[in-house]
Design an enzyme around this catalytic site. Sequence first.
Site, PDB file in Angstrom:
ATOM      1  N   GLY A 293       1.158  -1.025  -0.236  1.00 23.80           N
ATOM      2  CA  GLY A 293      -0.038   0.086  -0.074  1.00 23.80           C
ATOM      3  C   GLY A 293       0.161   1.179  -0.271  1.00 23.80           C
ATOM      4  CB  CYS A 502      -0.089  -0.025  12.479  1.00 22.95           C
ATOM      5  SG  CYS A 502       0.214  -1.791  12.917  1.00 22.95           S
TER       6      CYS A 502
END
Length: 586
Positions: A293, A502
């Site tokens: 991504g 994250c």
Amino acid sequence: MRKARDLVKSVPRSFSTARTPTPAQMDPSDRYCYNPVLRWNPQVEAYFSKAYGPHHFSRITQALARPSCYSCIRVNTLKSTSDAVIEKLLAIIQETELGNTKKSLETGSISKCQLPGLDYVVFVRGSGPHTIEYGYEIDRPPKEVIVSRKCAEAVLRGAQVYVPGVLACSSHVEKGDVVAVSVAVEQPGTDGGWGVGITRGTVLQGQQTDPYHFERNALYIGQGATMMSRAGIFRASGGIAVDMNNRVFKLPSFHDVLEGEIFLQNLPSIVTAHALDPQQDERILDMCAAPGGKTTAIAILMKDQGEVIAVDRSHNKVMDIQKLAAEMGLHCITTYKLDALKAVCRSNESNDMTTPSCRKDAEGVTLQSSDSPRLQMEKNQCSTEAFAADFACQENVINGEGNQRTYTSKADIRKNIRRMRNGPGRNQGMGGRVEKSKGFSPNSFDRVLLDAPCSALGLRPRLFAGEETIESLRNHAKYQRRMFDQAVQLVRPGGVIVYSTCTINPGENEALVRYALDTYKFLSLASQHPRAGGPGLVGCFQFSDGYTEEWLRPGEEELVQRFDPSSPLDTIGFFIAKFNVGPKDA
């Protein structure tokens, strides 16, 4: 943070804060709801409460247990525009239910991101939590399906219930039956570990004698229709088991929608690519690139001009990056199979005559191949006919005569021709279409992105966090420091390093920044654009063994971005730090 608040004004929030957990012995009519309580290791909970404050950490915990109120879409600007994508999505919504959320998606629920420079990002608003009527009657509970935690977390993000995710099911369930879907969350075991205690295929009666009957209270994620019978669910190897047509949280599914034009990606990940600020014709390294991504986001920001090197240690994940790049029509991305802990090629490795398979190309990357992929392919094609002719010649030679060559069958000839054309298998040598690398030369990249493997404690929705301990969190941090050391060697003086995770764990975030600044005096924190996240954490924490973990110092907190799950922006938990690289000999 005012910009962040303005940003989400265009994405009306329909998700409410979780209510206070009800007791295990609740009224049956209150049993069928979604109100999870995220459990933590007690030491980890104390650590996070000290870092954030008890009330703030409580809000974070509640936010983590539910999905964001919107889906974030990154538009491939090399193929389309945000206006065109919005128009197509609205048309799709009108024609189909788009993941059974037609009623919740109306004109106005799709909008552009208002952050400067991110107008190619599109928000699609969801809704929830919804109260669902499961048809409970005294002594006549509804038919049920219990799914695994990971399956439930995917369902809460808009997925269907697939066969591998089903753990247990009521008896006499046939195709088309309406079932209540709940989730089995790990519980503490007698051995000190965690487990669900449910054997796959368990028959449910809906009574208190069911396994984990009370533990499933307030863990019902919706209602659906079975796509196969109970016997079929536990016999099949794949496929949709339950079509979720009535969900607690309704978020659109973008599976197979506008492939190549859009990519579903969390907002902080998109901001990370912007923070790197890639320029055309630069050479950029994405050290832990899967699933691709951020790699593709970087390539698009460069307008597909330059070179983006994407590496991952997993063959299959490298293949996924290649597939995504091809789908999005990007040509500047080159992929390699490589462990980020071994990203720097040792100087004696490329000159070692005992390892002829190791070579260094003009760009400073050492490959496990005697030729580049293109040259190797050309050689393979040119030599195929020669090998075929040679084997055909051998076929006519009787064993023991002529030049003593042995007989080779036509089957062996065909097999060798196929091997020459296709290359070795996945588990041998080159790994098929994936090129292996032994590392890169120091100072050979303009910019390096290290989106490090982490504890992932910022991902949403999260229904269980008890497996992480203080020791495991500290081990994550040690692992990330070793990767960062590699990144520092690979970036050139005057270049940029962006580090991201994250997780909400300051030991993997602010503590890494402290390590970087104290260890490498030529590194300095750089401002980031756009700025959507909040400030970092200042201070330190002393563990029971006497070790003191230092975080940011006053004045540094505004130079990093920390995305708080409980903030109005309603994102996953995320962290971004950007470093400018000065002269390394200073």
